[in-house]
Design an enzyme around this catalytic site. Structure first.
Site, mmCIF file in Angstrom:
data_model
loop_
_atom_site.group_PDB
_atom_site.id
_atom_site.type_symbol
_atom_site.label_atom_id
_atom_site.label_comp_id
_atom_site.label_asym_id
_atom_site.label_seq_id
_atom_site.Cartn_x
_atom_site.Cartn_y
_atom_site.Cartn_z
ATOM 1 N N ALA A 77 39.489 49.164 44.507
ATOM 2 C CA ALA A 77 40.510 49.126 43.450
ATOM 3 C C ALA A 77 41.948 49.110 43.966
ATOM 4 C CB ALA A 77 40.315 50.259 42.442
ATOM 5 N N ALA A 78 42.133 48.865 45.281
ATOM 6 C CA ALA A 78 43.510 48.708 45.786
ATOM 7 C C ALA A 78 44.193 47.550 45.057
ATOM 8 C CB ALA A 78 43.496 48.428 47.284
ATOM 9 N N GLY A 79 43.425 46.471 44.880
ATOM 10 C CA GLY A 79 43.979 45.307 44.194
ATOM 11 C C GLY A 79 44.312 45.625 42.737
ATOM 12 N N ASP A 80 43.519 46.465 42.104
ATOM 13 C CA ASP A 80 43.790 46.842 40.710
ATOM 14 C C ASP A 80 45.033 47.719 40.618
ATOM 15 O OD1 ASP A 80 41.450 45.498 40.025
ATOM 16 O OD2 ASP A 80 40.227 47.292 40.276
HETATM 17 P P1 ATP Z 1 40.162 45.351 45.980
HETATM 18 O O1 ATP Z 1 39.200 44.204 45.707
HETATM 19 O O2 ATP Z 1 39.741 46.241 47.123
HETATM 20 O O3 ATP Z 1 40.559 46.078 44.765
HETATM 21 P P2 ATP Z 1 41.915 43.186 46.668
HETATM 22 O O4 ATP Z 1 40.973 42.553 47.633
HETATM 23 O O5 ATP Z 1 42.124 42.561 45.343
HETATM 24 O O6 ATP Z 1 41.539 44.713 46.506
HETATM 25 P P3 ATP Z 1 43.778 43.701 48.780
HETATM 26 O O7 ATP Z 1 44.548 42.582 49.339
HETATM 27 O O8 ATP Z 1 42.669 44.274 49.598
HETATM 28 O O9 ATP Z 1 43.340 43.302 47.313
HETATM 29 O O10 ATP Z 1 44.753 44.914 48.478
HETATM 30 C C1 ATP Z 1 45.827 44.796 47.557
HETATM 31 C C2 ATP Z 1 47.027 45.504 48.126
HETATM 32 O O11 ATP Z 1 46.699 46.885 48.359
HETATM 33 C C3 ATP Z 1 47.506 44.986 49.471
HETATM 34 O O12 ATP Z 1 48.336 43.865 49.340
HETATM 35 C C4 ATP Z 1 48.219 46.199 50.029
HETATM 36 O O13 ATP Z 1 49.528 46.298 49.500
HETATM 37 C C5 ATP Z 1 47.362 47.348 49.494
HETATM 38 N N1 ATP Z 1 46.364 47.747 50.487
HETATM 39 C C6 ATP Z 1 45.086 47.333 50.598
HETATM 40 N N2 ATP Z 1 44.485 47.893 51.668
HETATM 41 C C7 ATP Z 1 45.407 48.693 52.256
HETATM 42 C C8 ATP Z 1 45.415 49.549 53.394
HETATM 43 N N3 ATP Z 1 44.333 49.689 54.165
HETATM 44 N N4 ATP Z 1 46.561 50.214 53.676
HETATM 45 C C9 ATP Z 1 47.665 50.094 52.899
HETATM 46 N N5 ATP Z 1 47.718 49.306 51.803
HETATM 47 C C10 ATP Z 1 46.610 48.603 51.488
HETATM 48 O O1 RIB Z 2 38.191 46.356 41.775
HETATM 49 C C1 RIB Z 2 37.328 47.466 41.901
HETATM 50 C C2 RIB Z 2 36.319 47.460 40.799
HETATM 51 O O2 RIB Z 2 35.466 46.354 40.969
HETATM 52 C C3 RIB Z 2 35.400 48.659 40.806
HETATM 53 O O3 RIB Z 2 35.918 49.751 40.070
HETATM 54 C C4 RIB Z 2 34.099 48.104 40.228
HETATM 55 O O4 RIB Z 2 33.814 48.565 38.951
HETATM 56 C C5 RIB Z 2 34.273 46.590 40.256
HETATM 57 O O5 RIB Z 2 34.461 46.103 39.013
#
Ligand code: ATP
Ligand code: RIB
Length: 313
Positions: free
Chosen positions: A252-255
Site C-alpha cells: 500500500a505504499a502506492g496507495d
Molecule cells: P504498492 O503496490 O506496494 O502499493 P506501488 O508499486 O504502486 O506500491 P511504489 O513505486 O512501490 O508504488 O511506491 C510508491 C511510492 O512509495 C514511491 O514512489 C516512494 O515514494 C514510496 N516508497 C515505496 N517504497 C519505498 C521505500 N522502500 N522507502 C521509501 N519510500 C518508498
Molecule cells: O495496494 C495494496 C492493496 O492491494 C492491498 O491492501 C490489497 O488489498 C490489494 O488490493
C-alpha cells in the site's frame, strides 16, 4: 467549502503471512507471523486521504459476509464517508499477501463483492461524482465500472486519477479521459508492452512521453524506493526522490502516495510539492505493517518533514 475527493474502488480484507524470504514456485517456507488488515487499493487510498484530514467519500461494495460490516466500519472509524458503500450478496474482497523480511510483497486478490460494482452503480451515484473536486480509481473493480466513471467525470469536468493496478492494457478512450495516470514499474511495462529487459527507471523519461502520447494529461511513474518521475501537460518533466527509511512492509505504499498526492493537489500545491509530500506519506507507511493501519495522519507527516529538514532524502 472544500469539494470532497471521491474514491471509486476496491475494499478488501488482507490476509498477510510474513516469511524470512519469498518461496519459489513449488517451494514451502515457514511463516513468521499471520495477521489480518483492512485493505483494498480503493479503501486504502480513501483512508490515506481521511487521515490527512481531507473530506472523502468511498464508492464501492462489500459482501454480506462477516467481513463486510467490519470493512465498512473500518472506513467510518478512519473518517471516510461510506454512504456509497453498498452490500452485495456473497463474499467480500480478499487479498492473500506474502511479505518478506526485506519489505517485498506478493499479492493475490480475489475480487468478491468488488467484482459486483456495475456501470449502473456509477449512474446511481452520479451526483456524488459530479460534486467531487477530484476522483481516484484503480483496476480492482470491473472495467465497465471504470469506463463509466471516466465517461461521467469527463462529461462533467471533474478530474480523474487512475492507478492502473493490477496491470492490464487500457483502451485509448479510457486513457484520454484521465487527468493523471500513476503506474508503477510493472504497470508501465504492461501499458507500453515493454519487455523485461527494459529497466523502467532507466527509460522513465521515454516511457512517460509514450504514455502522454496515448492520452492522459499528466503521467506520474512510481519507481519504488527511487521515487517518482512526472511528465506534465505543461511540458514540465522532473524526478522527485523517495525518502530514505527502514522499510518493513511496502504493501500500500502506492496507495499512501496516491491518496496524499491527491490531497496536496486539491489543497492547491504544485505537482512537484505534492509529489514530495506524497513521498513523505508513503515513506512513513512503509515503516509500518499492514495497509490501512500504515497510513499516517497529518501531524505525523508534518513531524516527519520537520525531521528531514537539512537531512538527505
Ligand atoms: P504498492 O503496490 O506496494 O502499493 P506501488 O508499486 O504502486 O506500491 P511504489 O513505486 O512501490 O508504488 O511506491 C510508491 C511510492 O512509495 C514511491 O514512489 C516512494 O515514494 C514510496 N516508497 C515505496 N517504497 C519505498 C521505500 N522502500 N522507502 C521509501 N519510500 C518508498
Ligand atoms: O495496494 C495494496 C492493496 O492491494 C492491498 O491492501 C490489497 O488489498 C490489494 O488490493
Amino acid at each position: 467549502m472544500s469539494k470532497p475527493i471521491v474514491v471509486v474502488g476496491s475494499i478488501n480484507l488482507d490476509l498477510v503471512a510474513t516469511t524470512e524470504r519469498m518461496p519459489a514456485v513449488g517451494e514451502t517456507v515457514a511463516g513468521r507471523a499471520f495477521q489480518t488488515f483492512f485493505g483494498g487499493k480503493g479503501a486504502n487510498q480513501a483512508v490515506a486521504i481521511a487521515r490527512l484530514g481531507y473530506p472523502v467519500h468511498m464508492l464501492g461494495k462489500v459482501g454480506d459476509d462477516a467481513f463486510g460490516s467490519q470493512l465498512r466500519h473500518a472506513l467510518e472509524i478512519a473518517g471516510v464517508s461510506a454512504t456509497a458503500v453498498e452490500t452485495a450478496p456473497g463474499s467480500s474482497g480478499v487479498a492473500v499477501i506474502l511479505t518478506s523480511n526485506h519489505g517485498e510483497n506478493i499479492i493475490v486478490v480475489v475480487a468478491g463483492a468488488n467484482g459486483e460494482l456495475q456501470a449502473a452503480d456509477l449512474d446511481r451515484h452520479r451526483s456524488l461524482i459530479e460534486d467531487a473536486g477530484l476522483v481516484l480509481t484503480q483496476l480492482e473493480i470491473p472495467m465497465p465500472a471504470v469506463e463509466r466513471l471516466a465517461h461521467i467525470t469527463q462529461s462533467v469536468g471533474v478530474p480523474l486519477m487512475l492507478d492502473p493496478s493490477p496491470a492490464q492494457p487500457l483502451s485509448s478512450a479510457l486513457l484520454r479521459c484521465l487527468d493523471w495516470i500513476t503506474p508503477n514499474e510493472s504497470e508501465t511495462r504492461v501499458l507500453l508492452d515493454l519487455d523485461e529487459g527494459e529497466a523502467i527507471p532507466d527509460v522513465a523519461h521515454r516511457a512517460a512521453e509514450e504514455l502522454l502520447q496515448r492520452g492522459p494529461r499528466n503521467v506520474l511513474l512510481k519507481l519504488g524506493e527511487r521515487g517518482v518521475f512526472l511528465a506534465l501537460q505543461n511540458g514540465d518533466r522532473f524526478f522527485v526522490p523517495a525518502y530514505r527509511v527502514e522499510a518493513v512492509d511496502t504493501t500500500a505504499a502506492g496507495d499512501a502516495f496516491n491518496g496524499a498526492f491527491a490531497v496536496s493537489l486539491i489543497r492547491g500545491k504544485s505537482p512537484k510539492e505534492s509529489a514530495d509530500y506524497a513521498a513523505a506519506v508513503a515513506a512513513i507507511s512503509v515503516t509500518r505493517h499492514g495497509a490501512q493501519p500504515s497510513m499516517p495522519n497529518k501531524d505525523e507527516v508534518e513531524r516527519f518533514l520537520e525531521q528531514q529538514v537539512g537531512g538527505d532524502q
